[in-house]
Design an enzyme around this catalytic site. Structure first.
Site, PDB file in Angstrom:
ATOM      1  N   CYS A 130       0.830  -1.206   0.000  1.00  0.00           N
ATOM      2  CA  CYS A 130       0.000   0.000   0.000  1.00  0.00           C
ATOM      3  C   CYS A 130       0.864   1.255   0.000  1.00  0.00           C
ATOM      4  CB  CYS A 130      -0.929   0.004   1.216  1.00  0.00           C
ATOM      5  SG  CYS A 130      -1.956   1.463   1.345  1.00  0.00           S
ATOM      6  N   CYS A 133      -0.471   4.065   2.241  1.00  0.00           N
ATOM      7  CA  CYS A 133      -0.234   3.815   3.667  1.00  0.00           C
ATOM      8  C   CYS A 133       1.221   4.077   4.053  1.00  0.00           C
ATOM      9  CB  CYS A 133      -0.573   2.367   4.017  1.00  0.00           C
ATOM     10  SG  CYS A 133      -2.222   1.831   3.539  1.00  0.00           S
ATOM     11  N   ASP A 134       2.162   3.602   3.237  1.00  0.00           N
ATOM     12  CA  ASP A 134       3.553   3.530   3.669  1.00  0.00           C
ATOM     13  C   ASP A 134       4.543   4.377   2.873  1.00  0.00           C
ATOM     14  OD1 ASP A 134       2.754   1.656   5.573  1.00  0.00           O
ATOM     15  OD2 ASP A 134       3.005  -0.014   4.179  1.00  0.00           O
TER      16      ASP A 134
END
Length: 310
Positions: A130, A133-134
């Site tokens: 992701c 997300c990261d």
């Protein structure tokens, strides 16, 4: 007989349980693992409103406390199938059968894995699925993006706002993404390409990823490509097997709903990452959970039989 059975205690399922139980419905929440789902595999969450940053397991527990605060019951179970009996539904687990007037399916999906050495051990330590997300954790780092479809190329473009270099590794000699997305990637100075190649092993030290062993599928030659992280986009797989017999999924297994989270079967709703949709995030899951929790209340109100003369 529960008013509603929620299958899956990720952010979508827990939010649905919260809204339904706040409406004074009897709620059973069935989860096959720890509450929180994929949030438990996320070290830090930086894009959830109200928190600058919060650990995935911590947010999971906060949501779980809210989900059960108004009487929702939680039980462990691996759901095998859901059976529609019109006026009620049966949820069959490995060792029990539960009955409910309605069901909310929040089983989510899983990222398709490469299945190579190092992938599991470096998950969360350089291996990610992701970019949203990261990505921010990899500022000024070199990243590999594995895949050649829309998701892989779009996420590679997204990652260029953080990374110093993004290399797309694709097993074919041409991308499968839409042409307009390809054009953006080819025009981006930070993106390079490695064609006809697959990852055979992910390598690192005790803390983080340091590189990947890559094989050219045409020549058979291998080499080690230094990098600080890998983002893997070789597909998603919906966890929809328990409901496929109901005919509410498409050919790929994604559950189809309208914008009120209703499937084609009255009393069966679906939310979260297992739905056919474009953005799979905690925020969208929470929103869908709220909608479904309210829609279940409306559905049950409509099912009530009012005696004649009243």
């Amino acid at each position: 007989m529960y008013d509603v059975i929620v299958i899956g205690a990720g952010p979508a399922g827990m939010t649905a349980a919260l809204y339904a139980s706040r409406s004074n419905l009897s709620v059973l929440l069935i989860e096959r693992g720890a509450p929180g789902g994929q949030m438990n595999n996320t070290a830090e969450i930086e894009n959830y409103p109200g928190f600058d940053t919060i650990m995935g397991p911590e947010l999971s527990m906060k949501m779980y406390e809210g989900a059960t605060r108004f009487g929702a019951k939680n039980e462990y179970g691996i759901v095998q199938k859901v059976v529609d009996h019109d006026t009620y539904k049966e949820v069959v687990t490995e060792d029990k059968i539960y009955q409910g007037k309605s069901v909310i399916v929040a089983t989510g999906c899983v990222h398709r894995k490469l299945g190579v050495p190092g992938e599991e051990s470096f998950a969360g330590r350089g291996v990610s699925y992701c970019a949203v997300c990261d990505g921010a954790f990899f500022r000024n780092k070199k990243l590999l993006v594995i895949g050649g479809g829309d998701s892989a190329v779009e996420e590679a473009i997204y990652l260029t706002q953080f990374a110093s270099e993004v290399m797309i590794v694709h097993r074919r000699d041409a991308l499968r993404a839409q042409k307009v997305i390809q054009d953006r990637a080819f025009a981006n100075d930070k993106i390079t390409f490695m064609w006809d190649s697959v990852v055979e092993e992910i390598q690192g030290n005790e803390m983080v990823v340091t590189g990947a062993k890559i094989k050219n599928v045409k020549t058979g030659e291998t080499h080690i490509e230094d990098c600080n992280g890998l983002f893997i986009y070789v597909g998603l797989e919906p966890l929809s097997e328990p409901v496929k017999a109901l005919g509410i999924t498409n050919e790929a297994g994604w559950i189809l709903t309208d914008d009120q989270m209703r499937t084609t079967i009255p009393g069966i709703f679906a939310i979260g990452d297992g739905r056919e949709k474009t953005l799979r995030q905690i925020t969208t899951a929470v929103g869908e959970g709220g909608i479904a929790g309210q829609q279940v209340f409306q559905y049950l109100e409509e099912q009530k039989v009012v005696p004649q003369g009243e």
